[in-house]
Each structure stands twice: as structure tokens, then as C-alpha cells.
Design an enzyme around this catalytic site. Sequence first.
Site, PDB file in Angstrom:
ATOM      1  N   TYR A   1       0.960  -0.987  -0.145  1.00 28.20           N
ATOM      2  CA  TYR A   1      -0.064  -0.027   0.046  1.00 28.20           C
ATOM      3  C   TYR A   1       0.631   1.196   0.077  1.00 28.20           C
ATOM      4  CZ  TYR A   1      -4.538  -2.247   0.078  1.00 28.20           C
ATOM      5  OH  TYR A   1      -5.597  -3.049  -0.382  1.00 28.20           O
TER       6      TYR A   1
ATOM      7  N   GLN B   1     -15.580   4.793  -6.646  1.00 26.63           N
ATOM      8  CA  GLN B   1     -14.936   3.474  -6.110  1.00 26.63           C
ATOM      9  C   GLN B   1     -13.710   3.858  -5.918  1.00 26.63           C
ATOM     10  OE1 GLN B   1     -16.445   1.121  -9.601  1.00 26.63           O
ATOM     11  NE2 GLN B   1     -17.561  -0.015  -8.161  1.00 26.63           N
TER      12      GLN B   1
ATOM     13  N   ASP C   1      -8.054   6.741  -4.238  1.00 25.19           N
ATOM     14  CA  ASP C   1      -7.183   7.967  -4.228  1.00 25.19           C
ATOM     15  C   ASP C   1      -7.877   9.226  -4.135  1.00 25.19           C
ATOM     16  OD1 ASP C   1      -7.986   9.113  -6.973  1.00 25.19           O
ATOM     17  OD2 ASP C   1      -7.598   7.157  -7.634  1.00 25.19           O
TER      18      ASP C   1
ATOM     19  N   HIS D   1     -15.520   2.484  -1.508  1.00 30.89           N
ATOM     20  CA  HIS D   1     -14.359   1.480  -1.287  1.00 30.89           C
ATOM     21  C   HIS D   1     -13.162   1.988  -0.302  1.00 30.89           C
ATOM     22  CE1 HIS D   1     -15.413  -0.915  -4.915  1.00 30.89           C
ATOM     23  NE2 HIS D   1     -16.373  -1.079  -4.280  1.00 30.89           N
TER      24      HIS D   1
ATOM     25  N   CYS E   1      -8.409  -0.969  17.005  1.00 25.10           N
ATOM     26  CA  CYS E   1      -9.423  -0.302  17.787  1.00 25.10           C
ATOM     27  C   CYS E   1     -10.182   0.716  16.867  1.00 25.10           C
ATOM     28  CB  CYS E   1      -8.950   0.644  18.999  1.00 25.10           C
ATOM     29  SG  CYS E   1      -7.908   1.976  18.364  1.00 25.10           S
TER      30      CYS E   1
ATOM     31  N   CYS F   1      -0.350   2.024  16.707  1.00 19.06           N
ATOM     32  CA  CYS F   1      -1.513   2.993  17.090  1.00 19.06           C
ATOM     33  C   CYS F   1      -1.225   3.683  18.162  1.00 19.06           C
ATOM     34  CB  CYS F   1      -2.686   2.154  17.396  1.00 19.06           C
ATOM     35  SG  CYS F   1      -4.226   3.120  18.260  1.00 19.06           S
TER      36      CYS F   1
ATOM     37  N   CYS G   1      -3.867   1.924  21.293  1.00 20.35           N
ATOM     38  CA  CYS G   1      -3.844   0.971  22.026  1.00 20.35           C
ATOM     39  C   CYS G   1      -2.640  -0.196  21.516  1.00 20.35           C
ATOM     40  CB  CYS G   1      -5.081   0.177  21.258  1.00 20.35           C
ATOM     41  SG  CYS G   1      -4.935  -0.302  19.700  1.00 20.35           S
TER      42      CYS G   1
HETATM   43 ZN   LIG Z   1      -5.812   1.116  18.217  1.00 21.24          ZN
END
Ligand SMILES: [Zn+2]
Length: 199
Positions: free
Chosen positions: A71, A106, A109, A124, A135, A158, A161
Site C-alpha cells: 500500500y 469507487q 485515491d 471503497h 481499535c 497505534c 492501543c
Molecule cells: Zn488502536
Amino acid sequence: MSFSDQVPTEILDLARSARRVTVLTGAGMSAESGVPTFRDAQTGLWERFDPAELATPGAWEEDPAQCWAWYAWRASLVRGAEPHPGHLALAQWQARPGVDLRISTQNVDDLHERAGSTVLAHVHGDLFALRCADCGAPADIGYPHVVEPVAHLDPVSCAVCGGLIRPGVVWFGEALPEQAFQDFRGVLQRFGTQLQAGW
Ligand SMILES: [Zn+2]
């Protein structure tokens, strides 16, 4: 020959007089800007991978660093692309006084937004709306900058969490984002179109 010479007069008249316009865009819109469509043959490092297998919750669980690297590469391709005249025309049309033009796409970008449009729904998901995989907290960070594709990149943790930060896209097998789906359905309903059950 100008563009208006190539479009039937009836269509031009309809477009010029329309007050409520709905636009749905898909992969072809981004492909015109040079963003490879999702199902295009992959090249180089990612050649041997099937995008439909990388864009799944299973691929993420099995190897988040590989998924994140893919990605990050896709995000770098998007950042390197520019909105084309079609994106710009929609933005100008949307800005015309008295016109209510709503765009649902869809595409994950941000080419519509960079052209100056407001997008009603990214059905999407949004590539750049990163969030925690555990979370769900939104993450105010970007993808790592990659010049050449790499096979693995460790996702960021994150701040809430400690879970891993994932792309904001909808993967195969995941539900569509509720608000985007409701907005999209609302647009169809104003034209008297009902979504088929199970769509
Ligand atoms: Zn988290």
C-alpha cells in the site's frame, strides 16, 4: 475538433441545464491519470502477487509488513499522479452556481479532491485515511515514502492501543463503510433507483 463538437447536442443541452447531477466514477477515471487499475498486471517486485489476494483481511493478518509495503507503494503512485482534465471539469461543474453535483467514487485515491471537488462518498474507502486495525482510531500519519518498491515495511503502531495502523481501504470480504454506503444509497434514491438486496 473541440470537445463540444464530439458530444451530441442533446447531451450538452442536458448537462448545461441540469441542476441536480450525480457522478459515479471508477477505476478508469484514475487510470487516465496514470494510476494503475487495481487489476492491472503488476510489475517489478509485485509482479508475482495477485492484488485480489493482497487486499484482504487474511493477507494483512498473515503478513502486515508485506501488505503495508504494497500500500505504501500504491500510495506513492497516487502521489505521483495528477488530476486530469476530467477531474478538473467535474470540479468546475460542481462549483457552478445553482448546480448540485454529487460525486461518489469507487476509487480510493484523492484525485477528485486534489482537482477541487468535494466527494460525497468513497464507497471503497480512502487510501489515505489510515486507522488502527484493532481499535479503529484514526491515525494522523502518512505512508512511508518509498521511491522503489520494497517487499516489507513495518506498520506504525497505534498511539491509543498499540495495534497496527492499516490502510483506510475496504478489503475484499469487508463491509462497505456505513456512512459512505448510506450516502451512496441516498444519491441513487433521489433518482428513484433502489439498490438490489444483497448488493
Ligand atoms: Zn488502536
